[in-house]
Design an enzyme around this catalytic site. Structure first.
Site, PDB file in Angstrom:
ATOM      1  CB  CYS A  70      45.244  37.662  37.915  1.00 20.29           C
ATOM      2  SG  CYS A  70      43.444  37.691  38.091  1.00 20.29           S
ATOM      3  CB  CYS A 177      41.839  30.189  39.740  1.00 20.22           C
ATOM      4  SG  CYS A 177      41.932  31.555  40.930  1.00 20.22           S
ATOM      5  CB  THR A 178      47.143  32.439  39.989  1.00 15.68           C
ATOM      6  OG1 THR A 178      46.327  33.539  40.414  1.00 15.68           O
ATOM      7  CG2 THR A 178      47.467  32.606  38.512  1.00 15.68           C
TER       8      THR A 178
END
Length: 264
Positions: A70, A177-178
């Site tokens: 994250c 952003c993952t």
């Protein structure tokens, strides 16, 4: 070999799938936080407290490494997580792949959450690793939540809004952003639909493959993609054992993890 991954939700799926592809024999532990998600709107102190709790829950299962999958948790909680777990457990953070994106040349767009876009953290990465490159920061309000809930219509609306803010002639897109890595093809389609005649295909840079490889290096293991698929899959939901979230099965990465686990 056991490798744990943590996130508030299913943003850990790309990195988990990358580890699974590199080492089908590794045991995977997914530790997320449905009771506390989303983490983004929380204060840095509150977010760090939640993230450390999720990390400690994973640590009880004695993995050799923990991937903080994250970007937001890496920004606000990585030092605290490392202080709590290392040196017994190797902790790997997730940083947007700005350096390799800028090194390729051409215009770069960084898609990230509104909280990250324009932040001192991201601006520092751009200054340190993309000096001289033409970089556009693109906020993506609502996209991570839409991906988390596997809502394709909401994903398409958020992607379309972000695509409209992205210069048509960018060469490279950093997925900051993952969660965004789960919908890379939707992002590509939206950007291509705006017209890229005469331009080379877009290159996307996520973080999953890099953090998976780093986790193996930290535990002294080599990639072995042809190993027998004997690795187990365990899930913690705010510290409680549970199933893989149903929304995970809406993505290829989640289906890969579930299929390997079911085949054991």
């Amino acid at each position: 070999m056991k490798i744990a991954l943590m996130d508030s939700g299913i943003g850990l799926l790309p990195a988990a799938a990358a580890v699974r592809r590199l080492r089908p024999d590794a045991d995977l532990l997914l530790s997320n936080d449905p009771d506390g998600m989303p983490w983004g709107p929380r204060t840095p102190e509150d977010l760090a407290e939640r993230a450390v709790a999720v990390a400690l829950a994973a640590a009880e299962h004695r993995p050799q490494a923990l991937i903080v999958a994250c970007n937001t948790a890496t920004v606000h909680a990585l030092p605290a997580i490392r202080a709590a777990l290392e040196p017994d457990i190797a902790v790997i953070g997730t940083v947007p792949a700005i350096k390799p994106a800028a090194a390729a040349g051409g215009k770069v767009a960084i898609w990230a959450t509104p909280a990250t876009t324009g932040s001192a953290y991201q601006r520092g990465l751009i200054r340190d690793f993309a000096d001289g490159a033409e970089v556009t920061e693109v906020p993506c309000p609502g996209l991570a939540d839409a991906v988390e809930h596997a809502d394709p219509e909401a994903v398409d609306r958020a992607v379309a809004a972000a695509a409209a803010l992205t210069p048509r002639d960018v060469r490279t897109v950093v997925l900051g952003c993952t969660h965004y890595e789960l919908v890379e093809e939707r992002i590509r389609a939206a950007l291509d639909a705006r017209g890229r005649t005469g331009l080379p295909p877009l290159v996307f840079h996520g973080s999953a493959d890099a953090v998976a490889a780093q986790a193996l290096r930290r535990v002294g293991a080599r990639p072995a993609p042809d190993a027998d698929p004997t690795g187990s899959l365990s899930v913690l939901l705010s510290g409680r054992p549970g199933p893989l979230p149903a929304t995970a099965l809406g993505y290829a990465e989640g289906r890969l993890l579930a299929a390997v686990a079911s085949a054991r």
